[in-house]
Design an enzyme around this catalytic site. Structure first.
Site, PDB file in Angstrom:
ATOM      1  N   MET A  30     -48.118  31.012   2.575  1.00 14.37           N
ATOM      2  CA  MET A  30     -48.075  31.961   3.695  1.00 14.37           C
ATOM      3  C   MET A  30     -49.502  32.392   4.041  1.00 14.37           C
ATOM      4  SD  MET A  30     -44.530  33.994   3.397  1.00 14.37           S
ATOM      5  CE  MET A  30     -44.975  35.192   2.194  1.00 14.37           C
ATOM      6  N   GLY A  31     -50.493  31.601   3.612  1.00 15.76           N
ATOM      7  CA  GLY A  31     -51.883  31.910   3.955  1.00 15.76           C
ATOM      8  C   GLY A  31     -52.456  32.997   3.065  1.00 15.76           C
ATOM      9  N   ALA A  32     -53.542  33.650   3.564  1.00 12.96           N
ATOM     10  CA  ALA A  32     -54.310  34.609   2.740  1.00 12.96           C
ATOM     11  C   ALA A  32     -54.628  33.936   1.406  1.00 12.96           C
ATOM     12  CB  ALA A  32     -53.536  35.914   2.548  1.00 12.96           C
ATOM     13  N   HIS A  34     -55.983  32.275  -1.949  1.00 16.54           N
ATOM     14  CA  HIS A  34     -56.849  32.687  -3.067  1.00 16.54           C
ATOM     15  C   HIS A  34     -56.997  31.504  -4.012  1.00 16.54           C
ATOM     16  CE1 HIS A  34     -53.092  32.980  -5.233  1.00 16.54           C
ATOM     17  NE2 HIS A  34     -52.634  33.845  -4.342  1.00 16.54           N
ATOM     18  N   GLY A  36     -55.659  30.719  -6.698  1.00 10.22           N
ATOM     19  CA  GLY A  36     -54.399  30.141  -7.178  1.00 10.22           C
ATOM     20  C   GLY A  36     -53.917  29.054  -6.217  1.00 10.22           C
ATOM     21  N   HIS A  37     -53.944  29.361  -4.899  1.00  9.07           N
ATOM     22  CA  HIS A  37     -53.542  28.344  -3.912  1.00  9.07           C
ATOM     23  C   HIS A  37     -54.476  27.138  -3.991  1.00  9.07           C
ATOM     24  CE1 HIS A  37     -52.050  32.041  -1.634  1.00  9.07           C
ATOM     25  NE2 HIS A  37     -50.967  31.315  -1.770  1.00  9.07           N
ATOM     26  N   ASP A 152     -44.305  32.855  -9.002  1.00  8.81           N
ATOM     27  CA  ASP A 152     -42.979  33.043  -8.411  1.00  8.81           C
ATOM     28  C   ASP A 152     -42.024  32.086  -9.129  1.00  8.81           C
ATOM     29  OD1 ASP A 152     -43.665  34.907  -6.171  1.00  8.81           O
ATOM     30  OD2 ASP A 152     -45.021  33.272  -5.710  1.00  8.81           O
ATOM     31  N   SER A 187     -52.654  36.924  -6.354  1.00 11.60           N
ATOM     32  CA  SER A 187     -51.629  37.074  -5.333  1.00 11.60           C
ATOM     33  C   SER A 187     -52.300  37.532  -4.043  1.00 11.60           C
ATOM     34  CB  SER A 187     -50.623  38.144  -5.785  1.00 11.60           C
ATOM     35  OG  SER A 187     -49.875  38.602  -4.689  1.00 11.60           O
TER      36      SER A 187
HETATM   37  O1  PAF Z   1     -44.572  31.348  -2.079  1.00 13.65           O
HETATM   38  C1  PAF Z   1     -44.772  31.468  -0.846  1.00 13.65           C
HETATM   39  O2  PAF Z   1     -45.895  31.645  -0.389  1.00 13.65           O
HETATM   40  C2  PAF Z   1     -43.591  31.382   0.115  1.00 13.65           C
HETATM   41  O3  PAF Z   1     -42.458  31.949  -0.442  1.00 13.65           O
HETATM   42  C3  PAF Z   1     -43.322  29.944   0.604  1.00 13.65           C
HETATM   43  C4  PAF Z   1     -42.878  29.044  -0.534  1.00 13.65           C
HETATM   44  C5  PAF Z   1     -44.552  29.374   1.267  1.00 13.65           C
HETATM   45  C6  PAF Z   1     -42.182  29.962   1.630  1.00 13.65           C
HETATM   46  O4  PAF Z   1     -42.509  30.763   2.730  1.00 13.65           O
END
Ligand code: PAF
Length: 281
Positions: A30-32, A34, A36-37, A152, A187
Site C-alpha cells: 500500500m506504499g509508504a 520502508h 521491510g518492503h 502480518d 511498518s
Molecule cells: O499488507 C499490505 O500492505 C496490504 O494488506 C496488501 C497485501 C498490499 C493488500 O492491500
C-alpha cells in the site's frame, strides 16, 4: 523505470514475458515503503526474472475511515526507494476506479475460519477487503512467486488459503519481519509516531521476547497474564489483544499441543495501532 496506472497496459506488457516462460515475482504493497518492503523487493528481484510491485491503498480493507484518510500516500518517494533496489522493477500504481470499476465493495470469502481470529474479529470486514484486492492483483499480474511479510502473519496465512482455494498457481513466500535497531517491527504506521514514541514502542518486541522465554516452561495462561501485566504498568499503551495461537489454524490456544505456536499482539500507542508477532517454539 516502468510505471503503469492502467491494468490493461500492465497485462499487455507482462504477457510478452509470460510467452518466454519468465518467472514473475510480485510484491503487493500500500506504499509508504520502508526497509521491510525493500527487503521483499530484493528477495523477489534475486529469485525472479521480472519483479512487479503494486502500490495501492485499498479502501475496502479499512474498517476505519479516519485510518484510510490518514494513510500516507507517497508515490514519488516510493519510486525513488524502489530505484535503490533496481530501476528494472515494474511499478503498478492504479487508481481506486481502475481497481474497482466504480463498485468499491469487497467480495465475501471463507478462509476456513482464519478470518474470524484476532485481526478478523477486531477489524470486521478487513480480510474480505484484503482477499478482494489480492485476488484482483493476482489476476492482473499472474505472478510465479508473491512475497508477503510475516509481520502480518494472519494475512500471510489467509493469502496462502486464498491461493489454495482458488487454485491459482502462485507460490506464496513468507518473509521474516524487518525490525528497527530497537526491535520495533517496521511498518508504514510507524511514520505516525514521534521519535520518543518509537523508543517507547521498543517495549512491544522486548515483551514478546520475554513471552517466548516464558513459553518454554510456563502455561499459555501464565504467559498471557505476564504480557497483560507488563503492559498494564505502561499506561501509554492500550492493549487490543495478546493471543497465543497455532500457526496453522490461528485459533487462540489454552493448552500446548505438538504444534508451532506464535504470540500475536495488537496495541495502541498514541492512537496508532501497532501489531507484531513472534514464533514461540
Ligand atoms: O499488507 C499490505 O500492505 C496490504 O494488506 C496488501 C497485501 C498490499 C493488500 O492491500
Amino acid at each position: 523505470m516502468l510505471i503503469f496506472n492502467n491494468k490493461a497496459d500492465l497485462i499487455s506488457h507482462l504477457s510478452t514475458y509470460k510467452n518466454n516462460k519468465s518467472t514473475i515475482g510480485f510484491v503487493p504493497t500500500m506504499g509508504a515503503l520502508h526497509k521491510g518492503h525493500l527487503s521483499l523487493l530484493e528477495k523477489s528481484f534475486q529469485e525472479n526474472i521480472i519483479t512487479v510491485i503494486s502500490i495501492f491503498v485499498n479502501p475496502t480493507q479499512f474498517n476505519n475511515q479516519e485510518d484510510l484518510k490518514k494513510y500516507p500516500r507517497t508515490l514519488e518517494a516510493d519510486v525513488e526507494k524502489i530505484k535503490t533496489v533496481s530501476d528494472a522493477i515494474i511499478v503498478f500504481a492504479p487508481s481506486v476506479d481502475e481497481m474497482y470499476d466504480g463498485n468499491t465493495e469487497s467480495a465475501h470469502f471463507s478462509f476456513d475460519g482464519l478470518e474470524y481470529q484476532m485481526e478478523g474479529s477486531h477489524r470486521p470486514g478487513h480480510f474480505d477487503g484484503v482477499g478482494t484486492i489480492v485476488k484482483k492483483l493476482f489476476e492482473i499480474v499472474k505472478p510465479t512467486n508473491a512475497y508477503f511479510g510475516e509481520k502480518d502473519f494472519q494475512q500471510l496465512q489467509i493469502v496462502k488459503k486464498l491461493v489454495q482455494k482458488t487454485g491459482m498457481p502462485i507460490n506464496i513466500v513468507g518473509c521474516p519481519i524487518s525490525r528497527e535497531e530497537n526491535g520495533l517491527a517496521m511498518s508504514s504506521r510507524n511514520g505516525r509516531l514521534t521519535d520518543e514514541e518509537k523508543n517507547k514502542a521498543a517495549f512491544i518486541y522486548k515483551t514478546l521476547k520475554e513471552a517466548r522465554e516464558k513459553f518454554v516452561n510456563e502455561s499459555i495462561e501464565a504467559v498471557k497474564k505476564y504480557v497483560y501485566d507488563a503492559f498494564s504498568t505502561h499506561p501509554e499503551f492500550k492493549m487490543d489483544y495478546f493471543e497465543i495461537a497455532a500457526e496453522d489454524d490461528l485459533v487462540p490456544a489454552n493448552t500446548k499441543d505438538n504444534k508451532e505456536y506464535r504470540g500475536f499482539i495488537a496495541v495502541f500507542l498514541s492512537n496508532v495501532r501497532l501489531i507484531d508477532n513472534i514464533s514461540l517454539n
